[in-house]
Design a protein around this motif. Sequence first.
Motif, mmCIF file in Angstrom:
data_model
loop_
_atom_site.group_PDB
_atom_site.id
_atom_site.type_symbol
_atom_site.label_atom_id
_atom_site.label_comp_id
_atom_site.label_asym_id
_atom_site.label_seq_id
_atom_site.Cartn_x
_atom_site.Cartn_y
_atom_site.Cartn_z
ATOM 1 N N ASP A 97 98.097 98.401 -8.914
ATOM 2 C CA ASP A 97 98.075 99.661 -9.675
ATOM 3 C C ASP A 97 98.736 99.553 -10.894
ATOM 4 O O ASP A 97 99.571 98.441 -10.950
ATOM 5 N N ALA A 98 98.660 100.339 -11.832
ATOM 6 C CA ALA A 98 99.790 100.214 -13.047
ATOM 7 C C ALA A 98 100.948 100.394 -12.847
ATOM 8 O O ALA A 98 101.941 99.663 -13.639
ATOM 9 N N ASP A 99 101.383 101.323 -11.903
ATOM 10 C CA ASP A 99 102.677 101.457 -11.265
ATOM 11 C C ASP A 99 103.246 100.287 -11.092
ATOM 12 O O ASP A 99 104.626 99.971 -11.353
ATOM 13 N N ARG A 100 102.962 99.381 -10.144
ATOM 14 C CA ARG A 100 103.341 98.280 -9.654
ATOM 15 C C ARG A 100 103.299 97.059 -10.831
ATOM 16 O O ARG A 100 104.245 96.373 -10.884
ATOM 17 N N MET A 101 102.401 96.911 -11.728
ATOM 18 C CA MET A 101 102.447 96.079 -12.626
ATOM 19 C C MET A 101 103.801 96.347 -13.578
ATOM 20 O O MET A 101 104.048 95.330 -14.186
ATOM 21 N N ASP A 102 104.116 97.276 -13.753
ATOM 22 C CA ASP A 102 105.050 97.652 -14.563
ATOM 23 C C ASP A 102 106.448 97.432 -13.950
ATOM 24 O O ASP A 102 107.449 96.832 -14.543
ATOM 25 N N TYR A 103 106.636 98.025 -12.778
ATOM 26 C CA TYR A 103 107.998 98.208 -12.195
ATOM 27 C C TYR A 103 108.323 96.707 -11.593
ATOM 28 O O TYR A 103 109.702 96.467 -11.482
ATOM 29 N N LEU A 104 107.379 95.807 -11.457
ATOM 30 C CA LEU A 104 107.785 94.582 -10.744
ATOM 31 C C LEU A 104 108.444 93.862 -11.983
ATOM 32 O O LEU A 104 109.476 92.943 -11.817
ATOM 33 N N GLU A 105 107.810 93.606 -13.223
ATOM 34 C CA GLU A 105 108.306 92.981 -14.371
ATOM 35 C C GLU A 105 109.570 93.728 -14.857
ATOM 36 O O GLU A 105 110.417 92.873 -15.282
ATOM 37 N N ARG A 106 109.479 94.926 -14.837
ATOM 38 C CA ARG A 106 110.804 95.460 -15.326
ATOM 39 C C ARG A 106 111.773 95.287 -14.537
ATOM 40 O O ARG A 106 113.006 95.436 -14.935
ATOM 41 N N ASP A 107 111.751 95.631 -13.224
ATOM 42 C CA ASP A 107 112.802 95.725 -12.413
ATOM 43 C C ASP A 107 113.269 94.008 -12.326
ATOM 44 O O ASP A 107 114.553 93.826 -12.277
ATOM 45 N N SER A 108 112.639 93.356 -12.418
ATOM 46 C CA SER A 108 112.846 91.596 -12.530
ATOM 47 C C SER A 108 113.530 91.443 -13.605
ATOM 48 O O SER A 108 114.764 90.571 -13.665
ATOM 49 N N TYR A 109 113.075 92.016 -14.753
ATOM 50 C CA TYR A 109 113.764 91.866 -16.102
ATOM 51 C C TYR A 109 115.302 92.327 -16.039
ATOM 52 O O TYR A 109 116.254 91.561 -16.522
ATOM 53 N N PHE A 110 115.403 93.702 -15.613
ATOM 54 C CA PHE A 110 116.517 93.893 -15.543
ATOM 55 C C PHE A 110 117.624 93.732 -14.621
ATOM 56 O O PHE A 110 118.783 93.693 -14.561
ATOM 57 N N CYS A 111 117.055 93.089 -13.507
ATOM 58 C CA CYS A 111 117.875 92.728 -12.541
ATOM 59 C C CYS A 111 118.345 91.229 -12.624
ATOM 60 O O CYS A 111 119.200 90.438 -12.193
ATOM 61 N N GLY A 112 117.486 90.637 -13.534
ATOM 62 C CA GLY A 112 117.850 89.287 -13.893
ATOM 63 C C GLY A 112 117.433 88.129 -12.917
ATOM 64 O O GLY A 112 117.888 87.203 -12.816
ATOM 65 N N THR A 113 116.144 88.634 -12.189
ATOM 66 C CA THR A 113 115.662 87.668 -11.101
ATOM 67 C C THR A 113 114.106 87.284 -11.434
ATOM 68 O O THR A 113 113.559 87.520 -12.446
ATOM 69 N N ASN A 114 113.769 86.220 -10.970
ATOM 70 C CA ASN A 114 112.269 85.816 -11.112
ATOM 71 C C ASN A 114 111.365 86.368 -10.083
ATOM 72 O O ASN A 114 110.269 85.948 -10.221
ATOM 73 N N TYR A 115 111.947 86.689 -9.037
ATOM 74 C CA TYR A 115 110.906 87.247 -8.053
ATOM 75 C C TYR A 115 109.543 88.127 -8.335
ATOM 76 O O TYR A 115 108.580 88.064 -7.960
ATOM 77 N N GLY A 116 110.020 88.983 -9.273
ATOM 78 C CA GLY A 116 108.943 89.928 -9.925
ATOM 79 C C GLY A 116 108.073 89.450 -11.059
ATOM 80 O O GLY A 116 106.964 90.377 -11.279
ATOM 81 N N LYS A 117 108.046 88.409 -11.368
ATOM 82 C CA LYS A 117 107.371 87.969 -12.628
ATOM 83 C C LYS A 117 105.829 87.509 -11.941
ATOM 84 O O LYS A 117 105.639 86.928 -11.068
ATOM 85 N N ILE A 118 104.908 88.364 -12.805
ATOM 86 C CA ILE A 118 103.351 88.123 -12.533
ATOM 87 C C ILE A 118 102.580 87.899 -13.464
ATOM 88 O O ILE A 118 103.041 88.173 -14.677
ATOM 89 N N ASP A 119 101.251 87.406 -13.315
ATOM 90 C CA ASP A 119 100.607 87.125 -14.284
ATOM 91 C C ASP A 119 99.472 88.430 -14.583
ATOM 92 O O ASP A 119 98.519 88.452 -14.258
ATOM 93 N N SER A 120 100.180 89.451 -15.251
ATOM 94 C CA SER A 120 99.348 90.787 -15.552
ATOM 95 C C SER A 120 98.297 90.673 -16.391
ATOM 96 O O SER A 120 97.347 91.386 -16.025
#
Length: 438
Positions: free
Chosen positions: A205-228
């Motif tokens: 869903d759009a919720d997960r597409m946003d929070y995965l990239e957003r949380d990854s960005y603000f946490c400074g991790t690579n785990y949540g990067k997706i090919d949206s």
Amino acid sequence: MEIRDPIHGSIYYAEPEVAILDTAEYQRLRAIKQLGFSEMSFPGATHNRYLHSVGVAHMVGRVFDSIFRIYPFSKPSVKTRLRQTVRLAALLHDVGHGPLSHTTETVMPQLSELKIKVYDEEQKWGDAAHTVMYKNRRANHEDYTIKYVTDSKISETIEKNFSDIAPIYIACLIDKALHCPDDFFVDNGVDFRPILSQLVSSEIDADRMDYLERDSYFCGTNYGKIDSHWLIQNMTFHRVEDKLYLALNRRALYSFDDFLISRHHMHLMVYGHHKSIIYEEMLNRYLTSPDCTFQLPGNIDEYTLYNDYRLHEHLRSADNPWAQRIAQRRPFKVLLEQHNTTESDRPEMVKKALEKEGLEVIWASSHARLSKYHTASPEERASTIFVVDQLDPWSHPTPINQSTEIFRRYEGTRIIDRIYVAPEEFERADKILRNLKI
């Protein structure tokens, strides 16, 4: 209005939508962090649910435009109306979250205190299971969301600015179990409610597409990067009888696998970080203690005044030792951590051994699954996502959980058991642990 978003760049909101953003009820989300205590381990994770929610509405608009770019609606106005409805549902999907999100649901009132009118109406349509669902239980953040959407200053703003979209239709996309009073989502005999609900809440869903990239960005991790971009480009629809469901082109199935794994790893490495977990456990101990005086109100106008800052102020003034540990940033420390795929007796045995020596112990067990499909509600299971192959005319659409091995390979639960002790008792606890023959 233009909003400069660090994830999506410039995103735009029409004036009727801005009227909702400007309500005190919606502005409250600025003071509720998206990841609660995660900033204790990831200092950059101070982003809030306001920023996330405006991002989700932007994403759902992109997905809608991609899926229905050539769909033959009966009128252009129907497409515009449905697009606006799903944008509003995405914008408001998190509006009911309490301070520090899920942990404070422990001190929410009984559902009856919220006086949610649409739930009372639901009794006319629901079966016995629905009656239990909407009565005789503690309220949760989803209930507050429905209250905000259907009976608050936000619902008044919706009615004033969107003459063709009643609040109940927005609520129907947020809560799949709600009864839709008419054929609002039907066009040319096709019901669009299933697919629009899936864009707000589903495995992709759009919720997960946003929070995965957003949380990854603000946490400074690579785990949540997706090919949206590739996922959105390949999202489509599949008709089953008179209902439209979300579908994904088979060529994007590997990106979907990566999407699920990225989310799974974010749960294991970020959302389930040992510092976040211990702060949540200490807060829960305070909120469930006999001397806790922090309670969330059932009155929606009073609830609007409750946010993260109010809770932190309360914790600083409370005499309770758990509240003071949170306020003074003196959390318990990890003594033992185990990662398993099955339940283990060892953490409980260690806990009992330490308690026998007079130590206060917190045993936290975090469970993570690749997908909520295995434990989904009947409404969720009924909303199947299909895999289609537009390049193979002989192929048949199949449910997504039957189209990839990812569900089978990661079907089990990942369990992280942690034993925490007070930092001032850590050395003694460590000596006891090393002498145990367990």
